[in-house]
Structures are given as structure tokens and as C-alpha cells.
Design a protein around this motif. Structure first.
Motif, PDB file in Angstrom:
ATOM      1  N   MET A   1      43.535  27.002  26.791  1.00 40.49           N
ATOM      2  CA  MET A   1      44.127  28.062  27.586  1.00 40.49           C
ATOM      3  C   MET A   1      45.062  27.526  28.657  1.00 40.49           C
ATOM      4  N   GLU A   2      45.495  26.280  28.521  1.00 38.26           N
ATOM      5  CA  GLU A   2      46.276  25.653  29.584  1.00 38.26           C
ATOM      6  C   GLU A   2      47.544  26.433  29.911  1.00 38.26           C
ATOM      7  N   ASN A   3      48.242  26.934  28.875  1.00 41.73           N
ATOM      8  CA  ASN A   3      49.534  27.582  29.091  1.00 41.73           C
ATOM      9  C   ASN A   3      49.480  29.078  28.830  1.00 41.73           C
ATOM     10  N   LYS A   4      48.289  29.611  28.670  1.00 42.35           N
ATOM     11  CA  LYS A   4      48.140  31.009  28.333  1.00 42.35           C
ATOM     12  C   LYS A   4      47.406  31.741  29.449  1.00 42.35           C
ATOM     13  N   LYS A   5      47.853  32.944  29.751  1.00 47.60           N
ATOM     14  CA  LYS A   5      47.149  33.743  30.746  1.00 47.60           C
ATOM     15  C   LYS A   5      45.755  34.100  30.240  1.00 47.60           C
ATOM     16  N   ILE A   6      44.787  34.062  31.152  1.00 40.52           N
ATOM     17  CA  ILE A   6      43.416  34.426  30.816  1.00 40.52           C
ATOM     18  C   ILE A   6      43.261  35.931  31.014  1.00 40.52           C
ATOM     19  N   LYS A   7      42.926  36.626  29.944  1.00 41.70           N
ATOM     20  CA  LYS A   7      42.722  38.079  30.011  1.00 41.70           C
ATOM     21  C   LYS A   7      41.312  38.357  30.536  1.00 41.70           C
ATOM     22  N   ILE A   8      41.229  39.113  31.641  1.00 40.29           N
ATOM     23  CA  ILE A   8      39.939  39.377  32.271  1.00 40.29           C
ATOM     24  C   ILE A   8      39.674  40.878  32.368  1.00 40.29           C
ATOM     25  N   LEU A   9      38.486  41.265  31.934  1.00 47.61           N
ATOM     26  CA  LEU A   9      38.007  42.636  32.069  1.00 47.61           C
ATOM     27  C   LEU A   9      37.118  42.699  33.312  1.00 47.61           C
ATOM     28  N   VAL A  10      37.444  43.605  34.236  1.00 51.44           N
ATOM     29  CA  VAL A  10      36.692  43.750  35.483  1.00 51.44           C
ATOM     30  C   VAL A  10      35.720  44.911  35.335  1.00 51.44           C
ATOM     31  N   VAL A  11      34.438  44.619  35.467  1.00 49.92           N
ATOM     32  CA  VAL A  11      33.389  45.619  35.264  1.00 49.92           C
ATOM     33  C   VAL A  11      32.650  45.835  36.578  1.00 49.92           C
ATOM     34  N   GLY A  12      32.736  47.054  37.107  1.00 50.42           N
ATOM     35  CA  GLY A  12      32.209  47.348  38.433  1.00 50.42           C
ATOM     36  C   GLY A  12      33.337  47.233  39.439  1.00 50.42           C
ATOM     37  N   CYS A  13      33.670  48.327  40.112  1.00 51.59           N
ATOM     38  CA  CYS A  13      34.846  48.363  40.988  1.00 51.59           C
ATOM     39  C   CYS A  13      34.490  48.755  42.419  1.00 51.59           C
ATOM     40  N   GLY A  14      33.252  48.492  42.821  1.00 51.01           N
ATOM     41  CA  GLY A  14      32.835  48.724  44.196  1.00 51.01           C
ATOM     42  C   GLY A  14      33.273  47.581  45.091  1.00 51.01           C
ATOM     43  N   LYS A  22      41.218  42.161  43.154  1.00 50.82           N
ATOM     44  CA  LYS A  22      42.365  41.855  44.022  1.00 50.82           C
ATOM     45  C   LYS A  22      42.714  40.370  43.950  1.00 50.82           C
ATOM     46  N   ALA A  23      41.682  39.527  43.800  1.00 56.99           N
ATOM     47  CA  ALA A  23      41.945  38.093  43.625  1.00 56.99           C
ATOM     48  C   ALA A  23      42.708  37.841  42.331  1.00 56.99           C
ATOM     49  N   TYR A  24      42.273  38.464  41.252  1.00 56.83           N
ATOM     50  CA  TYR A  24      42.968  38.285  39.967  1.00 56.83           C
ATOM     51  C   TYR A  24      44.396  38.831  40.044  1.00 56.83           C
ATOM     52  N   HIS A  25      44.555  39.956  40.740  1.00 54.58           N
ATOM     53  CA  HIS A  25      45.868  40.585  40.871  1.00 54.58           C
ATOM     54  C   HIS A  25      46.868  39.638  41.538  1.00 54.58           C
ATOM     55  N   GLN A  26      46.341  38.792  42.457  1.00 51.94           N
ATOM     56  CA  GLN A  26      47.198  37.819  43.144  1.00 51.94           C
ATOM     57  C   GLN A  26      47.453  36.559  42.299  1.00 51.94           C
ATOM     58  N   MET A  27      46.733  36.433  41.195  1.00 50.12           N
ATOM     59  CA  MET A  27      46.833  35.230  40.357  1.00 50.12           C
ATOM     60  C   MET A  27      47.572  35.540  39.045  1.00 50.12           C
ATOM     61  N   GLU A  28      48.600  36.355  39.159  1.00 52.02           N
ATOM     62  CA  GLU A  28      49.251  36.882  37.947  1.00 52.02           C
ATOM     63  C   GLU A  28      49.866  35.809  37.062  1.00 52.02           C
ATOM     64  N   SER A  29      50.165  34.649  37.616  1.00 50.33           N
ATOM     65  CA  SER A  29      50.730  33.589  36.779  1.00 50.33           C
ATOM     66  C   SER A  29      49.684  32.987  35.845  1.00 50.33           C
ATOM     67  N   GLU A  30      48.399  33.152  36.201  1.00 47.73           N
ATOM     68  CA  GLU A  30      47.322  32.556  35.409  1.00 47.73           C
ATOM     69  C   GLU A  30      46.420  33.575  34.737  1.00 47.73           C
ATOM     70  N   VAL A  31      46.336  34.770  35.335  1.00 44.84           N
ATOM     71  CA  VAL A  31      45.339  35.759  34.941  1.00 44.84           C
ATOM     72  C   VAL A  31      45.999  37.102  34.665  1.00 44.84           C
ATOM     73  N   GLU A  32      45.479  37.803  33.670  1.00 41.98           N
ATOM     74  CA  GLU A  32      45.934  39.163  33.376  1.00 41.98           C
ATOM     75  C   GLU A  32      44.707  40.074  33.316  1.00 41.98           C
ATOM     76  N   ILE A  33      44.643  41.053  34.206  1.00 40.44           N
ATOM     77  CA  ILE A  33      43.567  42.043  34.140  1.00 40.44           C
ATOM     78  C   ILE A  33      43.855  42.973  32.970  1.00 40.44           C
ATOM     79  N   CYS A  34      42.914  43.041  32.027  1.00 44.87           N
ATOM     80  CA  CYS A  34      43.151  43.884  30.845  1.00 44.87           C
ATOM     81  C   CYS A  34      42.418  45.221  30.924  1.00 44.87           C
ATOM     82  N   GLY A  35      41.648  45.425  31.990  1.00 49.59           N
ATOM     83  CA  GLY A  35      40.986  46.705  32.157  1.00 49.59           C
ATOM     84  C   GLY A  35      40.064  46.715  33.353  1.00 49.59           C
TER      85      GLY A  35
END
Length: 359
Positions: A1-14, A22-35
Motif C-alpha cells: 500500500m506504499e503508493n495507494k490511498k488506504i480506504k477507511i470505513l468509519v464506524v461510530g460518529c460520536g 477528522k484526522a483521516y480527513h486531514q490525511m487525504e494524501s494517504e487516506v480516503e474515507i469510503c463511508g
């Protein structure tokens, strides 16, 4: 996954899920929130804060199937942690999991066993491990000789939204299990010793929680090096906030204390930022002269790096992403997470049986 964004599902939004998202949102070069997944409206509120960029789901298992993530961030109530984690791992996902790792010791061990079987990373949200001042606190405590006396609490005069959160938590766990895992983990790091015995007391102060639970608890731990520690946690509108924040260690050579005057301010006990704030460390030396007078002045250590709650979550997530990208060994991290939960659950057993529990 060195050059690929990591797709992350966030479960629980409290509270915690929102901070991690919000941390993942700031890491857009490395991480993509998929839901974003939650049963109630918290996912819509969070998505609005994040520019309405993300897909929303109510059912976790449907979201897992629909998004096919590389990783899952689980910040739901503790009684879902085991099942949600194992489902993610069996679907080939890495897992960031809020503490505690499960609601039973056996469940925690099952999560670790599945992670090892499928060779995926699991990071448990021990947020204090990422705080420079808490790291320094542990280091200074280790210089105070043996045995150590460790005194800690986090009483919360919870009201409004936080009382709803705490009542929901107490459907599955007591305050000393949910909170104490952090401080048991700190005590184990300070002593580098094995907990051998626990005793605890607790009381149910409201009809708003299940009859088999309690909203105030205090535990005591003995370690095999002679060190002892206590921790107390209370939740609810009736809880005193006069002395909610005690973090104090002493040994033969002196003492170290967290001095957090602002965090201890009136009305702040259930505010999430106050739970990690240190502000300064007070170091006292026990050295005395022939007249029993102290030979060294007390020191106050004010670290420049004092991250707020969001920044601590950012650091936790950088640790998680780094573990995935660099295949970091998390065996000791998981061993510590299981160990602290086992000790906390033994304390819960002591409350309910009235007996000392030997580990």
C-alpha cells in the motif's frame, strides 16, 4: 500500500469516531474515507463538518460489503467491538479500535487471534500513549525507585449530552472498566511489573442505569514488585467534581504529579479535552539533610508539545497508518491492551463479589 490511498470505513460518529474521521480527513494524501456509519443522526452531523464528502450508512455489515475498505475505524459502544472487529478482519481489513478491545477477556483474545491468523494490523485507542507529557510522566515515575504508590482518578460530573453517552456505555460496561484500562496501562508501564491482586468497591447511585451495574467505582492493584495503585471513576450528574483529576505518583526517591489547574476548573470534568490535559509536571525530591530539610527544590516541567484532544487523535491515526504501511510489529501493543482489560474486568468482578481477586 506504499503508493495507494488506504480506504477507511468509519464506524461510530460520536465523540471519538468524529475525531478520528477528522484526522483521516486531514490525511487525504494517504487516506480516503469510503463511508461513515452510525445508527442515529451523528453521521449526518459529522459529514456536514467534513464538507458532505462521504457516503453514509446505517448498517455496519452492509457498509462493509458495499465499500470493501482496506481498514475500519470502530468507535462504537464496547459490546459491539469484538463482533465488528472480527468481521472487518475476516473481510481483509486492518482495524483501529477504540478501547476496550472487547467487553470480555475471551473476546479480546479472539480479536487478537483472528488478527494474527489473517495477518492484519489492530491498533487499540490508548490515547495517553501518544501524549508527550504522559510519556514524560511515566519516565519520571520510573526514576522514583521501588515500590511506587500510584494515585489516579477521573470522576466526571456528566450532564446533558455526556450523561446520555455515559448511560449508554453503562448498558455494557462499568466506569472502572471503560476508563481504568488507560490508567492500568499507565501503571504497568511505570512499574514494568506484573499485577498480582486487585480489590474494588462500587455503588449504583441512580435508577437510570441497569440494576447489575454501578456508576461509581474505585479499584486497588498490587504488583509483584511491591508497588500499589488505586484508581476511581464516577459518572453522573450527582458526582462531585471537586477532586476529579488526580494523577500522582510517589516512591522512595520522591514524587511526580500532573498539575492541571485549567483542566480541573469548575464544570470541566466531563469535557473530553480535560481528560488528557497535563499543563505541567511537578517533580518533588525526597533528599533531606541532617536536619531532615529538603536539599533540592521542587521542579515544574512544562513541555512545549501539549496536544489537544484532536491532535492526539491525529497522532493515533498516524501511528495506525504507519503500522499498515510499514508492517510494524504490534504484538506487544495488543498484549498490553488485553492485559489491562483483564485487570479491569477482575476489578469489576471484585466489586460484584466483594472478594479480592488474584491474577
Amino acid at each position: 500500500m506504499e503508493n495507494k490511498k488506504i480506504k477507511i470505513l468509519v464506524v461510530g460518529c460520536g465523540n471519538m469516531g468524529a475525531s478520528h474521521a477528522k484526522a483521516y480527513h486531514q490525511m487525504e494524501s494517504e487516506v480516503e474515507i469510503c463511508g461513515l456509519v452510525s445508527i442515529g443522526k451523528s453521521k449526518e452531523v459529522l459529514n456536514a463538518e467534513l464538507e458532505n464528502k462521504y457516503k453514509l450508512f446505517t448498517d455496519y455489515y452492509e457498509a462493509l460489503e458495499a465499500t470493501k475498505p482496506d481498514a475500519v475505524c470502530i468507535s462504537t459502544y464496547p459490546d459491539t467491538h469484538e463482533a465488528y472487529s472480527i468481521a472487518a478482519l475476516e473481510n481483509g481489513c486492518h482495524v483501529f479500535l477504540e478501547k476496550p478491545i472487547a467487553s470480555t477477556a475471551e473476546g479480546a483474545e479472539r480479536v487478537v487471534a483472528v488478527a494474527n491468523k489473517v495477518n492484519k494490523k489492530v491498533v487499540v485507542g490508548y490515547i495517553l500513549r501518544h501524549h508527550p507529557s504522559w510519556q514524560k510522566f511515566i519516565e519520571l515515575a520510573q526514576n522514583m525507585g521501588k515500590p511506587l504508590v500510584m494515585r489516579m482518578n477521573l470522576n466526571q460530573q456528566s450532564h446533558g449530552y455526556m450523561w446520555n453517552v455515559h448511560r449508554n456505555l453503562m448498558k455494557s460496561l462499568s466506569p472502572i472498566v471503560d476508563c481504568a484500562v488507560h490508567y492500568i496501562d499507565v501503571m504497568c508501564q511505570m512499574t514494568n511489573a506484573k499485577p498480582v491482586q486487585v480489590s474494588a468497591i462500587g455503588v449504583r447511585l441512580t435508577d437510570d442505569i441497569p440494576t447489575n451495574n454501578y456508576n461509581y467505582g474505585q479499584l486497588q492493584i498490587r504488583f509483584d514488585d511491591g508497588s500499589v495503585g488505586w484508581y476511581e471513576a464516577g459518572w453522573g450528574p450527582m458526582v462531585s467534581d471537586t477532586a476529579f483529576f488526580i494523577k500522582d505518583i510517589f516512591g522512595p526517591k520522591g514524587s511526580v504529579s500532573i498539575v492541571a489547574n485549567k483542566a480541573s476548573a469548575e464544570g470541566a470534568s466531563d469535557h473530553i479535552d480535560s481528560h488528557t490535559k497535563t499543563e505541567s509536571l511537578k517533580v518533588h525530591y525526597a533528599d533531606i539533610d541532617a536536619e531532615n530539610e529538603f536539599t533540592k527544590p521542587d521542579e515544574f516541567i512544562n513541555l512545549q508539545d501539549e496536544p489537544d484532544h484532536q491532535e492526539l487523535c491525529n497522532r493515533e491515526q498516524r501511528f495506525f497508518i504507519d503500522a499498515i504501511k510499514n508492517n510494524n510489529d504490534l504484538a506487544s501493543h495488543l498484549e498490553d491492551a488485553v492485559n489491562s482489560l483483564k485487570v479491569a474486568l477482575a476489578c469489576d468482578e471484585s466489586v460484584k463479589t466483594g472478594e479480592v481477586v488474584r491474577l
